[in-house]
Design an enzyme around this catalytic site. Structure first.
Site, PDB file in Angstrom:
ATOM      1  N   ARG A  78       0.858  -1.182   0.000  1.00 18.26           N
ATOM      2  CA  ARG A  78       0.000   0.000   0.000  1.00 18.26           C
ATOM      3  C   ARG A  78       0.899   1.238   0.000  1.00 18.26           C
ATOM      4  NH1 ARG A  78      -2.198   3.124   4.615  1.00 18.26           N
ATOM      5  NH2 ARG A  78      -3.883   4.400   3.820  1.00 18.26           N
ATOM      6  N   HIS A 121      -2.469  11.030   0.645  1.00 14.92           N
ATOM      7  CA  HIS A 121      -2.014  10.805   2.022  1.00 14.92           C
ATOM      8  C   HIS A 121      -1.362  12.107   2.512  1.00 14.92           C
ATOM      9  CE1 HIS A 121      -0.849   7.387   4.964  1.00 14.92           C
ATOM     10  NE2 HIS A 121      -0.503   8.507   5.567  1.00 14.92           N
ATOM     11  N   GLU A 166      -7.314   8.714   5.918  1.00 15.20           N
ATOM     12  CA  GLU A 166      -7.618   9.382   7.188  1.00 15.20           C
ATOM     13  C   GLU A 166      -8.034  10.852   7.047  1.00 15.20           C
ATOM     14  OE1 GLU A 166      -4.344   8.797   9.888  1.00 15.20           O
ATOM     15  OE2 GLU A 166      -4.681   6.648   9.989  1.00 15.20           O
ATOM     16  N   ASN A 295      -7.703   1.837   9.624  1.00 13.81           N
ATOM     17  CA  ASN A 295      -6.444   2.088  10.323  1.00 13.81           C
ATOM     18  C   ASN A 295      -6.722   2.080  11.818  1.00 13.81           C
ATOM     19  OD1 ASN A 295      -5.408   2.443   7.788  1.00 13.81           O
ATOM     20  ND2 ASN A 295      -4.827   4.592   8.062  1.00 13.81           N
ATOM     21  N   TYR A 297      -4.716   1.878  15.715  1.00 14.50           N
ATOM     22  CA  TYR A 297      -3.508   1.833  16.544  1.00 14.50           C
ATOM     23  C   TYR A 297      -3.798   1.680  18.027  1.00 14.50           C
ATOM     24  CZ  TYR A 297      -0.902   3.301  12.447  1.00 14.50           C
ATOM     25  OH  TYR A 297      -0.341   3.346  11.195  1.00 14.50           O
ATOM     26  N   GLU A 376      -3.771  -0.089   8.027  1.00 14.49           N
ATOM     27  CA  GLU A 376      -2.632   0.278   8.881  1.00 14.49           C
ATOM     28  C   GLU A 376      -2.828  -0.288  10.273  1.00 14.49           C
ATOM     29  OE1 GLU A 376      -1.518   4.443   9.218  1.00 14.49           O
ATOM     30  OE2 GLU A 376      -1.805   4.743   7.063  1.00 14.49           O
TER      31      GLU A 376
HETATM   32  C1  PNW Z   1      -1.441   7.480  10.695  1.00 11.94           C
HETATM   33  N1  PNW Z   1      -3.510  10.875  15.882  1.00 11.94           N
HETATM   34  O1  PNW Z   1      -1.368   8.734  11.278  1.00 11.94           O
HETATM   35  C2  PNW Z   1      -1.007   7.737   9.271  1.00 11.94           C
HETATM   36  O2  PNW Z   1      -1.842   7.237   8.277  1.00 11.94           O
HETATM   37  C3  PNW Z   1       0.421   7.391   9.000  1.00 11.94           C
HETATM   38  O3  PNW Z   1       0.902   8.208   7.971  1.00 11.94           O
HETATM   39  C4  PNW Z   1       1.233   7.520  10.280  1.00 11.94           C
HETATM   40  O4  PNW Z   1       2.615   7.379  10.069  1.00 11.94           O
HETATM   41  C5  PNW Z   1       0.715   6.464  11.235  1.00 11.94           C
HETATM   42  O5  PNW Z   1      -0.680   6.601  11.461  1.00 11.94           O
HETATM   43  C6  PNW Z   1       1.418   6.467  12.592  1.00 11.94           C
HETATM   44  O6  PNW Z   1       1.224   7.674  13.240  1.00 11.94           O
HETATM   45  C7  PNW Z   1      -1.924   9.185  12.441  1.00 11.94           C
HETATM   46  O7  PNW Z   1      -2.844  11.709  16.500  1.00 11.94           O
HETATM   47  C8  PNW Z   1      -1.246  10.193  13.095  1.00 11.94           C
HETATM   48  O8  PNW Z   1      -4.635  10.505  16.277  1.00 11.94           O
HETATM   49  C9  PNW Z   1      -1.774  10.773  14.236  1.00 11.94           C
HETATM   50  C10 PNW Z   1      -2.984  10.307  14.706  1.00 11.94           C
HETATM   51  C11 PNW Z   1      -3.665   9.286  14.047  1.00 11.94           C
HETATM   52  C12 PNW Z   1      -3.128   8.736  12.919  1.00 11.94           C
END
Ligand code: PNW
Length: 470
Positions: A78, A121, A166, A295, A297, A376
């Site tokens: 991707r 992106h 995002e 995505n 995390y 992601e």
């Molecule tokens: C995503 N937050 O970013 C992005 O899609 C990527 O480019 C990035 O490297 C990855 O996650 C890791 O950070 C985010 O603060 C960045 O909530 C910040 C946030 C969420 C997603």
């Protein structure tokens, strides 16, 4: 020992990157400036003034990187296309920019790696920011022309297309909080940007769909798994409803149901421009999608600060850095939990991924027949390389293992999850954190640009090759 978790036949195993974060070659072959070039050069915005001028030099080393993907058994890659390479001034097509993505795609196809393309992106041409950026409706029209130009160049060789990565981040981190480019701190601009990003998605979907009915089209969203601090407290329940609304339903409802939820519009009443949504917008935005990129995390626990405590909470928010992306919910407080954290300070919550995928299947994608892909998931940790640059990254490996377990649980519960892209293939430019935070399963030495697969990469290669997690 636990039984191995076997994934469905044909499950797509991949890794992900984004143009600004890995390509470098920022001023070559006619590329124009993008908003991250400008933001990174604004003092105080990015860690130690880092920028994407060189990054991982993927622009020149793409063949080496694709060879590495093949070695790691990755079935898909991707990547994103830089709009500033393809339309340096936001209007005129730059063939040399398109040629790079053609070379990259052909290299992927030659090595049996499925290309998964993201059109946007976060790297808007600076020229478009100067005439209003995403808060301006015109940007959606420019984006649609751009989508057509990329399709002209790559439509015959790429099946999976996602419009935006995002939009929540682009709109609310970029225009309301200002923690991302272009660094605007205006809640109304954030709300306007969010709608025009969605409109851009809808118009590009329509454009691509009318050119080729066989493409697999969709969008990638970031999701928050939100829990009230006290499940029985009405104030905390309302805080969770608001943050879930702003982060998740804000995008899901128009995409899948063709409307903005009344409760969100009400929360945002003071910053919602009355003329924002034009007749026909929501029909475009709800164009049926084949794929939804997820995505994920981390999760959050939230509390509604009672009115009599609110001034103190506002002081705390200011002390933590001023403007918030959570427009209209300034009284919501994020309550840290006593669970493991990554180097980003993000809480590790694999169960949240299972819950999210099951919910998306049940409430949104299922009825629409849209397939889910985790586009992601991954983690930054404080890597300690040995003399050869090798990193025994047990924490990252464990993060990925437990989250893959969570994906498997969701599939067993009925979620139609068809693939998983690990963020990221390479250590890279982590936005406001510059090169300080490392998400790669492959280490990048920023002096030599040498790539060294970490322990997590070796392990993930076994998973991808065997379609199972032991
Ligand atoms: C995503 N937050 O970013 C992005 O899609 C990527 O480019 C990035 O490297 C990855 O996650 C890791 O950070 C985010 O603060 C960045 O909530 C910040 C946030 C969420 C997603």
């Amino acid at each position: 020992m636990n039984a191995p978790k076997v994934f469905p036949d044909g499950f797509l195993w991949g890794s992900a990157t984004a143009a600004y974060q890995v390509e470098g070659a920022a001023w070559e072959d006619g590329r124009g400036a993008c908003i991250w070039d400008t933001y990174a050069r604004t003092p105080g915005m990015v860690h130690e003034g880092h920028n994407g001028d060189v990054a991982c030099d993927h622009y020149h080393r793409y063949a080496e990187d694709v060879a590495l993907m093949e070695k790691l058994n990755l079935g898909a890659y991707r990547f994103s296309v830089s709009m500033a390479r393809v339309m340096p001034d936001g209007r005129t097509i730059n063939q040399a920019g398109l040629d790079f993505y053609r070379r990259l795609t052909d290299e992927l196809l030659a090595r049996d790696v499925v290309p998964w393309l993201t059109l946007y992106h976060w790297d808007l041409p600076q020229a478009l920011e100067e005439v209003g950026g995403w808060p301006s409706r015109d940007t959606a029209y420019r984006f649609t022309e751009y989508a057509g130009a990329v399709h002209d160049a790559l439509g015959d060789r790429i099946r999976f297309w996602t419009t935006l990565n995002e939009p929540w981040c682009s709109a609310f981190l970029g225009y309301a909080e200002g923690r991302h480019a272009p660094g605007v701190t205006d809640p109304v601009a954030g709300v306007r940007a969010a709608h025009h990003l969605m409109l851009a998605h809808g118009m590009a979907m329509h454009e691509l769909r009318s050119r080729d009915a066989d493409l697999s089209l969709g969008i990638t969203l970031n999701f928050a798994d939100v829990t009230p601090a006290d499940a029985d407290d009405p104030g905390d329940q309302d805080a969770a409803r608001r943050i879930d609304g702003l982060s998740n339903r804000y995008f899901l409802d128009p995409l899948f149901r063709g409307h903005y939820s009344p409760d969100i519009v009400e929360d945002l009443a003071s910053v919602w421009p009355q003329d924002l949504v034009v007749d026909g917008d929501l029909e475009l935005i709800s164009t049926p999608m084949d794929v939804l990129g997820v995505n994920y995390y981390s999760g959050n626990t939230v509390r509604g600060v009672p009115a009599d405590e609110a001034p103190a909470a506002a002081d705390r928010a200011r002390a933590q850095g001023g403007p918030t992306p959570n427009v209209g919910s300034e009284h919501v407080e994020f309550v840290p939990q006593d669970v493991p954290h990554t180097a980003m300070g993000w809480e590790v919550r694999p169960q949240g991924l299972t819950d999210l995928l099951v919910r998306l299947q049940r409430d949104y994608s299922g009825p629409a027949g849209t397939e889910l892909y985790v586009t992601e998931n991954g983690a930054a940790y404080d890597d300690q390389p040995d003399a050869d640059g090798f990193v025994q990254d047990d924490e990252r490996l464990d993060y990925v293992r437990t989250h893959l377990g969570a994906v498997h649980d969701a599939i067993e519960a009925g979620a139609q999850v068809k693939g998983y892209f690990l963020w990221s293939l390479l250590d890279n430019f982590e936005w406001a954190y510059g090169y300080d935070k490392r998400f790669g399963i492959v280490r990048v030495d920023y002096d030599t640009l040498a790539r060294v697969p970490k322990a997590s990469a070796r392990w993930f290669a076994t998973v991808a090759g065997s379609n199972r997690v032991e």
